[in-house]
Design a protein around this motif. Structure first.
Motif, mmCIF file in Angstrom:
data_model
loop_
_atom_site.group_PDB
_atom_site.id
_atom_site.type_symbol
_atom_site.label_atom_id
_atom_site.label_comp_id
_atom_site.label_asym_id
_atom_site.label_seq_id
_atom_site.Cartn_x
_atom_site.Cartn_y
_atom_site.Cartn_z
ATOM 1 N N ALA A 387 44.847 35.836 38.863
ATOM 2 C CA ALA A 387 44.612 35.985 37.384
ATOM 3 C C ALA A 387 45.668 37.123 37.214
ATOM 4 N N ALA A 388 46.165 37.030 35.902
ATOM 5 C CA ALA A 388 47.476 38.055 35.434
ATOM 6 C C ALA A 388 46.840 39.267 34.966
ATOM 7 N N ASP A 389 45.530 39.407 34.527
ATOM 8 C CA ASP A 389 45.233 40.506 33.975
ATOM 9 C C ASP A 389 43.529 40.717 34.119
ATOM 10 N N GLY A 390 43.109 41.990 34.005
ATOM 11 C CA GLY A 390 41.452 42.100 34.309
ATOM 12 C C GLY A 390 40.688 40.998 33.617
ATOM 13 N N GLU A 391 40.903 40.824 32.281
ATOM 14 C CA GLU A 391 39.848 40.128 31.470
ATOM 15 C C GLU A 391 39.914 38.635 31.871
ATOM 16 N N GLU A 392 41.239 38.044 32.313
ATOM 17 C CA GLU A 392 41.146 36.592 32.629
ATOM 18 C C GLU A 392 40.418 36.619 34.193
ATOM 19 N N GLY A 393 40.822 37.827 35.000
ATOM 20 C CA GLY A 393 39.969 37.623 36.288
ATOM 21 C C GLY A 393 38.626 37.612 36.187
ATOM 22 N N LEU A 394 38.060 38.478 35.274
ATOM 23 C CA LEU A 394 36.572 38.375 35.312
ATOM 24 C C LEU A 394 35.959 37.248 34.724
#
Length: 473
Positions: A387-394
């Motif tokens: 994932a490219a950022d925290g929101e996408e990863g969560l």
């Protein structure tokens, strides 16, 4: 009282038989009432003048006595006042010197803080670049069948390792390195370095020790402290081209209010018998890239790294030198909390591992770094999502919880600490690795306190070891 009066008194002149009687008035008979009245008034007025004169004489005598006493004590009072003024002047000069020292320390601290912020930011970006280069070179070295390409890859890897060492020194100076601060036996640590120092300093340098008995443990990162002491000893060797003595000593000393909070500190001193440092350059020696060595003999980061390690450990580094009479560098460290020392006696590891291929979720905003980590993990046999950022990863974590989360620290929207905090709410027992080139423990607070930190740049072996340990946790 009777006074001489009238023509009869004048006629008597100087042959008056009543002269020996003093101040008398002779009245002629028959006495008249008005003459008697004037005589009485005159006598009373004369008596009043006598009283006034006596009072004046008494006051004059008292004044003369006062003046005499004043003159007798004048020298004493002048001396006392002079001593009081001298003491007040000494106090004023002491306060002026203390204020100048405090202002100088404040300016130096502000300068070091500003340089530290700059170098910390540069090191972070530089580490990301180095990580991509190191990973790519290592993959070429491992997968290429071309011997010449593999040899060139080895050369490139050595260059990257030198760059990684340089950024590590920058991070240590800027106090942005995530030190593993633990209670450390300073005397034991320095004693164990004797053999290393003997080999490093050569046969012309004699190493002496003077350790304080019953020295309490200090809060320090043992590996970084060894590096700091080794740097100081190497600097001492370079300052003694014809050989000399290096003395390692320890002591428990009291610090007054100033650049350190008041209290007791464990002090490590490295003293040499070298050429010393000129006074005009002494205030600059802790600045990064400042060096008195010839070109090619040093990067100018040795002392700045020592300063950064000491400050990040809760202490400070101090230097004293006189040209021609050697140099003393002191590292002041805070004593370890007794409760923490007792806690070191109780430790345990959960050896429950996970069998089979694990699923790893990688969150990093730098595409080059993220793709490299993904490729390395896939080569190691893991299933990887990214994932490219925290929101996408969560969102991916909620969709399917991974066996391991690997996240960068500095990211837009949500930084690594915030991602870890929210991930813990979703999967409390999830193993997490924080991969970063700029790990400031204070920035993440208690969230990062118990996480595994993988410093960039890292090689494939370091990545494999960290992932294995995290999954076995």
């Amino acid at each position: 009282m009777i006074e001489r009066a009238g023509p009869y008194a004048e006629a008597l002149g100087s042959h008056d038989p009543y002269t020996p009687l003093g101040n008398v008035i002779l009245l002629q008979r028959p006495l008249r009432e008005d003459v008697m009245r004037r005589a009485v008034v005159t006598a009373l007025r004369a008596r009043g003048r006598q009283y006034d004169a006596r009072a004046v004489l008494q006051r004059q005598a008292e004044t003369e006595e006062t003046l005499r006493m004043f003159n007798e004590t004048l020298e004493t009072r002048i001396g006392e006042r002079t001593h009081a003024l001298a003491r007040a002047n000494d106090r004023l000069m002491k306060e002026i010197r203390e204020r100048e020292r405090t202002q100088s320390a404040l300016v130096q601290s502000q300068k070091m803080e500003a340089i530290g912020q700059l170098t910390g930011g540069l090191a972070h970006d530089f580490n990301n670049l180095l990580n991509v280069i190191m990973g790519s070179v290592e993959l070429i070295q491992r997968t290429s069948a071309d011997e010449r390409a593999r040899r060139l890859a080895v050369n490139a890897r050595h260059a990257v390792e030198r760059g990684a060492k340089l950024t590590a020194q920058l991070l240590a100076f800027s106090r942005s390195q995530n030190l593993d601060l633990r209670p450390t036996d300073i005397n034991a640590l320095l004693s164990a370095m004797r053999e290393l120092l003997g080999l490093s300093l050569g046969p012309t340098v004699r190493v002496l020790t003077d350790f304080a008995p019953d020295l309490p443990m200090a809060t320090a990162d043992a590996n970084q402290l060894e590096l700091a002491v080794l740097n100081l000893c190497l600097n001492a060797r370079d300052a003694m081209p014809a050989g000399g003595e290096v003395t390692l000593s320890t002591a428990l000393r009291q610090a007054e209010e100033g650049d350190l909070p008041a209290g007791r500190y464990v002090v490590i001193a490295v003293k040499d018998t070298g050429t010393g440092i000129p006074t005009q350059t002494l205030s600059k020696v802790f600045d990064p890239f400042f060096t008195t060595k010839p070109v090619g003999k040093g990067t100018g980061l040795g002392l700045s790294q020592v300063y950064g390690i000491a400050r990040q450990s809760g202490g400070i580094a101090r230097i004293a030198s006189e040209e021609g009479h050697g140099t003393v560098v002191e590292i002041w460290l805070a004593p370890a909390d007794p409760a923490t020392v007792d806690g070191m006696l109780v430790a345990g590891l959960d050896g429950a591992g996970k069998a089979g291929a694990a699923n790893v979720l990688v969150i990093d905003d730098d595409a080059s770094v993220r793709h490299l980590i993904v490729e390395c993990l896939e080569i190691l046999g893991y299933e990887v999502r990214q994932a490219a950022d925290g929101e996408e990863g969560l969102a991916l974590l909620q969709e399917q919880p991974p066996d391991l989360l690997m996240v960068d620290f500095i990211m837009p929207k949500l930084n690594g600490a915030e991602v870890i905090e929210r991930a813990r709410r979703l999967v409390p027992d999830l193993p997490i690795i924080l991969a970063t080139g700029y790990a400031d423990a204070q920035a993440g607070g208690s969230v990062l306190e118990h996480e595994r930190v993988l410093q960039k740049p890292f090689n494939l072996d370091q990545l494999a070891t960290m992932v294995t340990e995290a999954l076995q946790r």
